[in-house]
Design an enzyme around this catalytic site. Structure first.
Site, PDB file in Angstrom:
ATOM      1  N   ASP A   1       4.638  60.164 119.004  1.00 13.62           N
ATOM      2  CA  ASP A   1       4.276  58.732 119.065  1.00 13.62           C
ATOM      3  C   ASP A   1       4.730  58.276 120.454  1.00 13.62           C
ATOM      4  O   ASP A   1       5.787  57.676 120.616  1.00 13.62           O
ATOM      5  CB  ASP A   1       5.005  57.988 117.942  1.00 13.62           C
ATOM      6  CG  ASP A   1       4.547  56.549 117.812  1.00 13.62           C
ATOM      7  OD1 ASP A   1       3.359  56.277 118.050  1.00 13.62           O
ATOM      8  OD2 ASP A   1       5.386  55.699 117.469  1.00 13.62           O
TER       9      ASP A   1
ATOM     10  N   ASP B   1      15.478  64.915 125.655  1.00  8.98           N
ATOM     11  CA  ASP B   1      14.166  64.715 126.277  1.00  8.98           C
ATOM     12  C   ASP B   1      13.170  65.540 125.483  1.00  8.98           C
ATOM     13  O   ASP B   1      13.354  66.764 125.331  1.00  8.98           O
ATOM     14  CB  ASP B   1      14.231  65.172 127.737  1.00  8.98           C
ATOM     15  CG  ASP B   1      12.955  64.801 128.489  1.00  8.98           C
ATOM     16  OD1 ASP B   1      11.860  64.893 127.896  1.00  8.98           O
ATOM     17  OD2 ASP B   1      13.059  64.431 129.669  1.00  8.98           O
TER      18      ASP B   1
ATOM     19  N   PRO C   1      12.302  52.915 117.567  1.00  8.25           N
ATOM     20  CA  PRO C   1      13.486  52.599 116.746  1.00  8.25           C
ATOM     21  C   PRO C   1      13.480  53.217 115.352  1.00  8.25           C
ATOM     22  O   PRO C   1      14.374  52.926 114.561  1.00  8.25           O
ATOM     23  CB  PRO C   1      13.425  51.070 116.661  1.00  8.25           C
ATOM     24  CG  PRO C   1      11.958  50.760 116.711  1.00  8.25           C
ATOM     25  CD  PRO C   1      11.359  51.787 117.628  1.00  8.25           C
ATOM     26  N   GLY C   2      12.496  54.056 115.045  1.00  8.47           N
ATOM     27  CA  GLY C   2      12.565  54.796 113.784  1.00  8.47           C
ATOM     28  C   GLY C   2      11.598  54.332 112.711  1.00  8.47           C
ATOM     29  O   GLY C   2      11.712  54.749 111.558  1.00  8.47           O
ATOM     30  N   GLY C   3      10.640  53.477 113.081  1.00  8.77           N
ATOM     31  CA  GLY C   3       9.689  52.977 112.083  1.00  8.77           C
ATOM     32  C   GLY C   3       8.966  54.108 111.384  1.00  8.77           C
ATOM     33  O   GLY C   3       8.957  54.191 110.147  1.00  8.77           O
ATOM     34  N   LYS C   4       8.390  55.005 112.169  1.00  7.64           N
ATOM     35  CA  LYS C   4       7.590  56.075 111.539  1.00  7.64           C
ATOM     36  C   LYS C   4       8.514  57.144 110.963  1.00  7.64           C
ATOM     37  O   LYS C   4       8.240  57.685 109.889  1.00  7.64           O
ATOM     38  CB  LYS C   4       6.595  56.650 112.538  1.00  7.64           C
ATOM     39  CG  LYS C   4       5.600  55.563 112.983  1.00  7.64           C
ATOM     40  CD  LYS C   4       4.544  56.045 113.913  1.00  7.64           C
ATOM     41  CE  LYS C   4       3.741  54.870 114.450  1.00  7.64           C
ATOM     42  NZ  LYS C   4       4.463  54.046 115.459  1.00  7.64           N
TER      43      LYS C   4
ATOM     44  N   CYS D   1       9.419  61.252 119.612  1.00 11.07           N
ATOM     45  CA  CYS D   1       9.692  59.984 120.315  1.00 11.07           C
ATOM     46  C   CYS D   1       9.948  58.956 119.227  1.00 11.07           C
ATOM     47  O   CYS D   1       9.070  58.183 118.877  1.00 11.07           O
ATOM     48  CB  CYS D   1       8.485  59.567 121.159  1.00 11.07           C
ATOM     49  SG  CYS D   1       7.954  60.813 122.329  1.00 11.07           S
ATOM     50  N   ALA D   2      11.148  58.953 118.678  1.00  7.91           N
ATOM     51  CA  ALA D   2      11.335  58.379 117.343  1.00  7.91           C
ATOM     52  C   ALA D   2      11.808  56.932 117.313  1.00  7.91           C
ATOM     53  O   ALA D   2      11.614  56.256 116.300  1.00  7.91           O
ATOM     54  CB  ALA D   2      12.319  59.237 116.559  1.00  7.91           C
TER      55      ALA D   2
ATOM     56  N   CYS E   1       0.310  53.087 121.002  1.00  9.48           N
ATOM     57  CA  CYS E   1      -0.049  51.700 120.627  1.00  9.48           C
ATOM     58  C   CYS E   1      -0.738  51.036 121.819  1.00  9.48           C
ATOM     59  O   CYS E   1      -0.290  50.004 122.299  1.00  9.48           O
ATOM     60  CB  CYS E   1       1.184  50.933 120.183  1.00  9.48           C
ATOM     61  SG  CYS E   1       2.507  50.879 121.389  1.00  9.48           S
TER      62      CYS E   1
END
Ligand code: SAM
Length: 392
Positions: free
Chosen positions: A281, A264, A218-221, A215-216, A334
Protein backbone atom coordinates in the site's frame (compact mmCIF):
# COMPACT_ATOMS: atom_id res chain seq x y z
CA UNK A 1 1.89 43.63 15.13
CA UNK A 2 -1.51 42.57 13.81
CA UNK A 3 -2.73 39.14 14.70
CA UNK A 4 -5.45 36.94 16.04
CA UNK A 5 -6.06 37.42 19.75
CA UNK A 6 -4.06 35.14 21.98
CA UNK A 7 -5.70 33.37 24.91
CA UNK A 8 -4.59 34.90 28.24
CA UNK A 9 -1.96 32.87 30.04
CA UNK A 10 0.02 32.90 33.24
CA UNK A 11 3.79 33.45 32.85
CA UNK A 12 5.62 30.21 32.13
CA UNK A 13 2.44 28.28 31.25
CA UNK A 14 1.56 27.13 27.71
CA UNK A 15 -0.67 29.77 26.06
CA UNK A 16 -4.32 28.94 26.52
CA UNK A 17 -6.14 28.29 23.23
CA UNK A 18 -8.40 31.12 22.08
CA UNK A 19 -11.86 31.03 23.63
CA UNK A 20 -13.95 31.39 20.48
CA UNK A 21 -14.43 29.13 17.45
CA UNK A 22 -13.10 31.75 15.02
CA UNK A 23 -10.17 32.60 17.29
CA UNK A 24 -9.21 28.94 17.41
CA UNK A 25 -9.70 28.56 13.65
CA UNK A 26 -7.38 31.53 13.05
CA UNK A 27 -4.72 30.04 15.32
CA UNK A 28 -5.01 26.73 13.43
CA UNK A 29 -4.75 28.46 10.04
CA UNK A 30 -1.57 30.24 11.16
CA UNK A 31 -0.09 26.94 12.38
CA UNK A 32 -0.90 25.29 9.02
CA UNK A 33 0.60 28.30 7.21
CA UNK A 34 3.78 27.75 9.26
CA UNK A 35 4.02 24.11 8.05
CA UNK A 36 1.65 22.18 10.36
CA UNK A 37 -0.85 19.67 8.98
CA UNK A 38 -4.50 20.58 9.41
CA UNK A 39 -5.44 17.04 10.49
CA UNK A 40 -2.83 17.24 13.28
CA UNK A 41 -3.12 20.92 14.24
CA UNK A 42 -6.92 21.01 14.60
CA UNK A 43 -7.32 17.98 16.93
CA UNK A 44 -4.40 19.23 19.07
CA UNK A 45 -5.93 22.70 19.51
CA UNK A 46 -9.42 21.31 20.09
CA UNK A 47 -8.04 18.87 22.67
CA UNK A 48 -6.78 21.79 24.77
CA UNK A 49 -9.88 23.98 24.33
CA UNK A 50 -13.08 24.32 26.33
CA UNK A 51 -15.39 24.78 23.33
CA UNK A 52 -18.64 22.79 23.22
CA UNK A 53 -19.25 20.09 20.61
CA UNK A 54 -21.09 22.40 18.21
CA UNK A 55 -18.25 24.91 18.20
CA UNK A 56 -15.67 22.14 17.78
CA UNK A 57 -17.40 20.95 14.62
CA UNK A 58 -17.59 24.56 13.44
CA UNK A 59 -13.82 25.04 13.97
CA UNK A 60 -13.09 21.92 11.93
CA UNK A 61 -15.42 23.05 9.14
CA UNK A 62 -13.86 26.53 9.11
CA UNK A 63 -10.23 25.36 9.06
CA UNK A 64 -10.70 22.50 6.61
CA UNK A 65 -12.89 24.60 4.32
CA UNK A 66 -10.58 27.61 4.38
CA UNK A 67 -7.55 25.41 3.66
CA UNK A 68 -9.35 23.74 0.75
CA UNK A 69 -10.67 26.95 -0.78
CA UNK A 70 -7.49 28.96 -0.12
CA UNK A 71 -6.74 29.79 -3.75
CA UNK A 72 -10.32 30.83 -4.48
CA UNK A 73 -10.42 32.90 -1.27
CA UNK A 74 -7.15 34.65 -2.18
CA UNK A 75 -8.52 35.54 -5.61
CA UNK A 76 -11.67 37.06 -4.09
CA UNK A 77 -9.57 38.99 -1.54
CA UNK A 78 -6.82 40.18 -3.88
CA UNK A 79 -9.27 42.18 -5.97
CA UNK A 80 -9.59 44.50 -2.95
CA UNK A 81 -6.42 44.12 -0.87
CA UNK A 82 -3.57 46.25 -2.18
CA UNK A 83 -0.01 45.04 -1.52
CA UNK A 84 1.17 42.16 0.61
CA UNK A 85 -0.60 41.23 3.81
CA UNK A 86 1.10 39.70 6.84
CA UNK A 87 0.23 36.05 7.61
CA UNK A 88 -2.22 36.86 10.43
CA UNK A 89 -4.15 39.36 8.30
CA UNK A 90 -4.14 36.97 5.34
CA UNK A 91 -5.49 34.15 7.55
CA UNK A 92 -8.34 36.39 8.78
CA UNK A 93 -9.16 37.49 5.23
CA UNK A 94 -9.29 33.89 4.03
CA UNK A 95 -11.38 32.80 7.01
CA UNK A 96 -13.91 35.59 6.55
CA UNK A 97 -14.08 35.04 2.79
CA UNK A 98 -14.63 31.31 3.20
CA UNK A 99 -17.61 31.97 5.48
CA UNK A 100 -19.07 34.53 3.07
CA UNK A 101 -18.72 32.47 -0.09
CA UNK A 102 -19.09 28.83 1.03
CA UNK A 103 -21.12 28.68 4.26
CA UNK A 104 -24.57 29.77 5.44
CA UNK A 105 -23.07 32.03 8.12
CA UNK A 106 -24.92 35.36 7.79
CA UNK A 107 -22.90 38.25 6.36
CA UNK A 108 -22.93 40.26 9.58
CA UNK A 109 -21.62 37.37 11.70
CA UNK A 110 -19.01 36.33 9.13
CA UNK A 111 -17.54 39.83 8.94
CA UNK A 112 -17.88 41.17 12.48
CA UNK A 113 -17.01 37.99 14.38
CA UNK A 114 -13.92 37.47 12.20
CA UNK A 115 -12.81 41.10 12.48
CA UNK A 116 -13.27 40.88 16.27
CA UNK A 117 -10.49 38.27 16.38
CA UNK A 118 -7.91 40.55 14.75
CA UNK A 119 -5.81 42.89 16.90
CA UNK A 120 -3.77 45.86 15.76
CA UNK A 121 -3.63 48.00 12.65
CA UNK A 122 -4.68 45.19 10.29
CA UNK A 123 -8.14 45.14 11.81
CA UNK A 124 -9.66 48.00 9.83
CA UNK A 125 -8.19 46.65 6.61
CA UNK A 126 -9.72 43.19 7.24
CA UNK A 127 -13.06 44.86 7.95
CA UNK A 128 -12.98 46.95 4.75
CA UNK A 129 -11.89 44.09 2.48
CA UNK A 130 -14.39 41.58 3.89
CA UNK A 131 -17.24 44.05 3.34
CA UNK A 132 -16.24 44.39 -0.32
CA UNK A 133 -15.94 40.61 -0.71
CA UNK A 134 -19.42 40.27 0.85
CA UNK A 135 -20.77 42.74 -1.74
CA UNK A 136 -19.19 40.71 -4.56
CA UNK A 137 -20.64 37.45 -3.24
CA UNK A 138 -24.10 39.00 -2.85
CA UNK A 139 -23.95 40.40 -6.37
CA UNK A 140 -22.89 36.90 -7.70
CA UNK A 141 -22.44 34.75 -9.66
CA UNK A 142 -18.66 35.12 -9.46
CA UNK A 143 -16.83 35.13 -12.78
CA UNK A 144 -13.77 33.03 -11.97
CA UNK A 145 -10.69 33.47 -14.17
CA UNK A 146 -10.21 29.70 -14.70
CA UNK A 147 -11.38 26.31 -13.35
CA UNK A 148 -8.30 25.81 -11.14
CA UNK A 149 -9.07 29.05 -9.25
CA UNK A 150 -12.81 28.31 -9.07
CA UNK A 151 -12.20 24.79 -7.70
CA UNK A 152 -9.21 26.00 -5.65
CA UNK A 153 -6.50 23.58 -6.75
CA UNK A 154 -2.96 24.25 -8.00
CA UNK A 155 -2.78 24.38 -11.81
CA UNK A 156 -0.62 21.27 -12.02
CA UNK A 157 -3.13 19.00 -10.25
CA UNK A 158 -5.99 20.15 -12.50
CA UNK A 159 -3.86 19.73 -15.62
CA UNK A 160 -2.50 16.33 -14.58
CA UNK A 161 -5.86 14.79 -13.68
CA UNK A 162 -7.49 16.26 -16.81
CA UNK A 163 -4.76 14.67 -18.94
CA UNK A 164 -4.93 11.32 -17.10
CA UNK A 165 -8.71 10.93 -16.57
CA UNK A 166 -10.24 13.23 -19.19
CA UNK A 167 -11.45 16.77 -18.33
CA UNK A 168 -15.03 15.83 -17.36
CA UNK A 169 -14.08 12.93 -15.05
CA UNK A 170 -11.24 14.97 -13.54
CA UNK A 171 -13.55 17.91 -12.84
CA UNK A 172 -16.09 15.66 -11.09
CA UNK A 173 -13.29 14.13 -8.99
CA UNK A 174 -11.94 17.56 -8.05
CA UNK A 175 -15.43 18.80 -7.13
CA UNK A 176 -16.07 15.71 -5.00
CA UNK A 177 -12.77 16.23 -3.15
CA UNK A 178 -14.01 19.67 -2.06
CA UNK A 179 -16.88 17.98 -0.20
CA UNK A 180 -16.04 17.16 3.46
CA UNK A 181 -15.37 13.47 4.10
CA UNK A 182 -17.95 11.39 5.94
CA UNK A 183 -16.67 9.45 8.93
CA UNK A 184 -16.95 5.70 8.41
CA UNK A 185 -16.08 3.15 11.08
CA UNK A 186 -15.50 -0.60 11.01
CA UNK A 187 -17.37 -3.02 13.28
CA UNK A 188 -14.29 -3.04 15.57
CA UNK A 189 -14.51 0.77 15.95
CA UNK A 190 -11.47 1.64 13.79
CA UNK A 191 -12.24 4.74 11.70
CA UNK A 192 -11.41 3.91 8.08
CA UNK A 193 -12.70 5.18 4.75
CA UNK A 194 -14.90 2.72 2.83
CA UNK A 195 -12.39 2.61 -0.06
CA UNK A 196 -9.59 1.39 2.23
CA UNK A 197 -11.95 -1.17 3.74
CA UNK A 198 -12.68 -2.43 0.21
CA UNK A 199 -8.94 -2.76 -0.49
CA UNK A 200 -8.44 -4.82 2.68
CA UNK A 201 -11.32 -7.12 1.64
CA UNK A 202 -9.83 -7.35 -1.85
CA UNK A 203 -6.51 -8.59 -0.41
CA UNK A 204 -8.69 -11.59 0.46
CA UNK A 205 -7.07 -12.92 3.62
CA UNK A 206 -7.93 -16.55 4.39
CA UNK A 207 -7.82 -17.97 7.94
CA UNK A 208 -4.38 -19.28 8.90
CA UNK A 209 -2.44 -17.34 6.24
CA UNK A 210 0.80 -15.42 6.69
CA UNK A 211 0.45 -11.88 5.39
CA UNK A 212 3.01 -9.11 4.93
CA UNK A 213 1.99 -5.43 4.81
CA UNK A 214 5.11 -3.71 3.53
CA UNK A 215 3.97 -0.07 4.08
CA UNK A 216 1.71 -0.52 7.05
CA UNK A 217 1.37 2.68 9.08
CA UNK A 218 -0.93 3.82 10.60
CA UNK A 219 -2.23 0.26 10.35
CA UNK A 220 -5.71 0.60 8.84
CA UNK A 221 -5.32 -2.28 6.42
CA UNK A 222 -2.96 -4.34 8.61
CA UNK A 223 -5.46 -4.34 11.50
CA UNK A 224 -8.30 -5.23 9.11
CA UNK A 225 -6.25 -8.16 7.76
CA UNK A 226 -5.27 -9.32 11.26
CA UNK A 227 -8.93 -9.12 12.32
CA UNK A 228 -9.90 -11.38 9.41
CA UNK A 229 -8.27 -14.47 10.91
CA UNK A 230 -4.73 -14.43 9.48
CA UNK A 231 -2.23 -16.54 11.44
CA UNK A 232 0.31 -13.71 11.20
CA UNK A 233 0.33 -10.18 9.84
CA UNK A 234 3.82 -8.69 9.63
CA UNK A 235 3.39 -4.91 9.50
CA UNK A 236 6.49 -3.11 8.20
CA UNK A 237 6.99 0.65 8.03
CA UNK A 238 10.15 2.67 7.55
CA UNK A 239 9.05 5.44 9.91
CA UNK A 240 9.58 4.46 13.58
CA UNK A 241 7.00 6.95 14.89
CA UNK A 242 4.36 5.76 12.46
CA UNK A 243 5.23 2.09 13.11
CA UNK A 244 4.60 2.77 16.81
CA UNK A 245 1.08 3.89 15.87
CA UNK A 246 0.50 0.51 14.17
CA UNK A 247 1.67 -1.28 17.33
CA UNK A 248 -0.61 0.89 19.49
CA UNK A 249 -3.58 0.17 17.21
CA UNK A 250 -2.86 -3.57 17.31
CA UNK A 251 -2.76 -3.44 21.11
CA UNK A 252 -5.96 -1.39 21.37
CA UNK A 253 -7.81 -3.77 19.02
CA UNK A 254 -6.32 -6.82 20.79
CA UNK A 255 -4.66 -8.33 17.72
CA UNK A 256 -1.77 -10.46 19.08
CA UNK A 257 -1.02 -11.92 15.63
CA UNK A 258 -0.06 -8.51 14.25
CA UNK A 259 3.72 -7.98 14.58
CA UNK A 260 5.23 -4.57 13.83
CA UNK A 261 8.70 -4.08 12.36
CA UNK A 262 10.57 -0.87 11.55
CA UNK A 263 12.37 -1.48 8.24
CA UNK A 264 12.78 -0.14 4.72
CA UNK A 265 10.40 -2.21 2.61
CA UNK A 266 13.07 -2.36 -0.10
CA UNK A 267 15.39 -4.28 2.25
CA UNK A 268 13.52 -6.49 4.72
CA UNK A 269 14.99 -9.47 6.62
CA UNK A 270 12.39 -11.93 5.27
CA UNK A 271 13.30 -15.02 3.23
CA UNK A 272 11.87 -15.53 -0.26
CA UNK A 273 8.44 -17.19 -0.53
CA UNK A 274 7.68 -16.50 3.15
CA UNK A 275 4.15 -15.13 2.76
CA UNK A 276 0.80 -16.21 1.33
CA UNK A 277 -0.09 -12.59 0.58
CA UNK A 278 1.92 -9.38 0.41
CA UNK A 279 0.28 -5.94 0.35
CA UNK A 280 2.22 -2.94 -0.97
CA UNK A 281 0.00 0.00 0.00
CA UNK A 282 2.65 2.32 -1.30
CA UNK A 283 3.56 5.93 -0.50
CA UNK A 284 1.99 8.03 -3.27
CA UNK A 285 0.97 11.55 -4.25
CA UNK A 286 -2.32 11.13 -2.32
CA UNK A 287 -4.38 12.91 -4.99
CA UNK A 288 -7.35 10.61 -4.24
CA UNK A 289 -7.66 11.68 -0.59
CA UNK A 290 -7.52 15.46 -0.86
CA UNK A 291 -10.93 15.91 0.82
CA UNK A 292 -9.50 14.26 3.94
CA UNK A 293 -6.23 16.25 3.90
CA UNK A 294 -7.42 19.74 3.02
CA UNK A 295 -3.98 21.39 3.00
CA UNK A 296 -2.17 18.59 1.10
CA UNK A 297 -3.00 20.04 -2.33
CA UNK A 298 -0.72 23.00 -1.59
CA UNK A 299 2.25 20.85 -0.51
CA UNK A 300 2.70 18.45 -3.45
CA UNK A 301 4.81 19.17 -6.54
CA UNK A 302 4.72 17.62 -10.04
CA UNK A 303 8.28 16.41 -9.48
CA UNK A 304 6.96 14.18 -6.65
CA UNK A 305 5.31 11.85 -9.17
CA UNK A 306 8.35 10.28 -10.88
CA UNK A 307 10.15 10.04 -7.53
CA UNK A 308 7.18 8.26 -5.92
CA UNK A 309 6.65 5.97 -8.94
CA UNK A 310 10.30 4.91 -8.70
CA UNK A 311 9.90 4.13 -4.99
CA UNK A 312 6.71 2.16 -5.77
CA UNK A 313 8.59 0.07 -8.37
CA UNK A 314 11.46 -0.64 -5.97
CA UNK A 315 9.03 -1.71 -3.21
CA UNK A 316 7.29 -4.06 -5.69
CA UNK A 317 10.67 -5.47 -6.81
CA UNK A 318 11.38 -6.30 -3.17
CA UNK A 319 7.86 -7.60 -2.46
CA UNK A 320 7.45 -9.99 -5.41
CA UNK A 321 9.95 -12.67 -4.29
CA UNK A 322 8.52 -12.68 -0.76
CA UNK A 323 5.23 -14.12 -2.10
CA UNK A 324 5.14 -17.93 -2.18
CA UNK A 325 4.41 -19.51 -5.57
CA UNK A 326 0.62 -19.44 -5.94
CA UNK A 327 0.40 -16.59 -3.40
CA UNK A 328 -0.91 -13.09 -4.06
CA UNK A 329 0.75 -9.67 -4.35
CA UNK A 330 -1.54 -6.63 -4.01
CA UNK A 331 -0.48 -3.12 -4.99
CA UNK A 332 -2.60 -0.17 -3.89
CA UNK A 333 -2.30 3.61 -3.82
CA UNK A 334 -4.67 6.42 -2.75
CA UNK A 335 -4.13 8.47 -5.87
CA UNK A 336 -5.50 8.86 -9.39
CA UNK A 337 -2.47 9.71 -11.55
CA UNK A 338 -1.77 7.38 -14.45
CA UNK A 339 1.94 7.29 -13.60
CA UNK A 340 1.23 5.73 -10.18
CA UNK A 341 -1.64 3.44 -11.27
CA UNK A 342 -1.91 2.05 -14.82
CA UNK A 343 1.73 3.11 -15.39
CA UNK A 344 2.91 0.87 -12.56
CA UNK A 345 0.71 -1.92 -13.90
CA UNK A 346 2.32 -1.57 -17.35
CA UNK A 347 5.76 -1.77 -15.80
CA UNK A 348 4.78 -4.88 -13.75
CA UNK A 349 3.43 -6.55 -16.92
CA UNK A 350 6.77 -6.14 -18.65
CA UNK A 351 9.23 -6.57 -15.73
CA UNK A 352 7.47 -9.13 -13.51
CA UNK A 353 6.16 -11.81 -15.83
CA UNK A 354 6.13 -14.27 -12.94
CA UNK A 355 3.04 -12.35 -11.71
CA UNK A 356 -0.30 -12.95 -13.46
CA UNK A 357 -3.26 -10.61 -12.94
CA UNK A 358 -6.30 -11.52 -10.85
CA UNK A 359 -9.72 -9.94 -11.54
CA UNK A 360 -10.04 -6.34 -10.24
CA UNK A 361 -12.89 -5.39 -7.89
CA UNK A 362 -16.34 -4.92 -9.46
CA UNK A 363 -18.25 -1.62 -9.86
CA UNK A 364 -18.14 1.08 -8.57
CA UNK A 365 -14.47 0.35 -9.36
CA UNK A 366 -13.57 0.88 -13.01
CA UNK A 367 -10.89 -0.83 -15.03
CA UNK A 368 -7.48 0.91 -15.14
CA UNK A 369 -4.84 -1.23 -16.85
CA UNK A 370 -5.32 -4.67 -15.27
CA UNK A 371 -6.32 -3.10 -11.95
CA UNK A 372 -9.30 -1.23 -10.53
CA UNK A 373 -9.65 2.53 -10.00
CA UNK A 374 -12.23 3.90 -7.58
CA UNK A 375 -13.02 7.51 -8.42
CA UNK A 376 -14.04 9.72 -5.47
CA UNK A 377 -17.33 10.57 -7.21
CA UNK A 378 -18.22 6.90 -7.88
CA UNK A 379 -19.32 6.16 -4.31
CA UNK A 380 -18.41 9.25 -2.28
CA UNK A 381 -15.25 7.59 -0.94
CA UNK A 382 -11.54 8.27 -1.17
CA UNK A 383 -10.02 7.71 -4.61
CA UNK A 384 -7.95 4.50 -4.84
CA UNK A 385 -6.24 2.09 -7.21
CA UNK A 386 -5.75 -1.61 -6.53
CA UNK A 387 -4.10 -4.39 -8.54
CA UNK A 388 -3.86 -8.07 -7.49
CA UNK A 389 -1.39 -10.50 -9.02
CA UNK A 390 -0.76 -14.19 -8.44
CA UNK A 391 2.81 -15.49 -8.39
CA UNK A 392 3.00 -18.31 -10.90
C1 SAM B 1 -0.16 5.02 2.16
S1 SAM B 1 0.68 4.87 3.66
C2 SAM B 1 0.18 3.28 4.21
C3 SAM B 1 -1.20 3.24 4.81
C4 SAM B 1 -1.50 1.94 5.53
N1 SAM B 1 -1.29 0.78 4.68
C5 SAM B 1 -2.91 1.90 6.10
O1 SAM B 1 -3.80 1.31 5.50
O2 SAM B 1 -3.10 2.47 7.18
C6 SAM B 1 2.33 4.60 3.14
C7 SAM B 1 3.29 4.27 4.26
O3 SAM B 1 4.53 3.88 3.64
C8 SAM B 1 5.57 4.20 4.50
N2 SAM B 1 6.83 4.14 3.73
C9 SAM B 1 7.39 5.07 2.94
N3 SAM B 1 8.53 4.61 2.39
C10 SAM B 1 8.68 3.35 2.84
C11 SAM B 1 9.66 2.35 2.64
N4 SAM B 1 10.73 2.56 1.85
N5 SAM B 1 9.52 1.17 3.29
C12 SAM B 1 8.46 0.93 4.10
N6 SAM B 1 7.50 1.86 4.34
C13 SAM B 1 7.61 3.04 3.70
C14 SAM B 1 5.19 5.55 5.05
O4 SAM B 1 5.85 5.80 6.28
C15 SAM B 1 3.66 5.40 5.19
O5 SAM B 1 3.35 5.06 6.51
Amino acid sequence: MSGPRRGRSTPGAAPRPPATARGLALRALLDVDAGGRANVVVPALLGASCLDQRDRSFVTELVYGTCRMQRACDWLVDRHARGRTDPAVRAALRLGTYQLAWTRVPRHAAVSATVAEVDGPGRSMVNAVLRRVADDVERGPIRWPDPATALSYPDWIVARLAADLGPGVARAALEQMNVPARTTGRPDGYIQDAASQMVAVHVGPAPGERILDLCAAPGGKATALAGAGAALVAAVDVDPGRAAVVAANAKRLELPHLATLVADGRRTPFRTSSFDRVLVDAPCSGLGVLRRRPDARWRGRPSDLPRLATLQRRLLDAAAPLVRPGGVLVFSVCTLTREETAGIDRWLASEHRELEPLPPPAAPWMLAGRGGLLLPQAAGTDGMFVLSLRRR
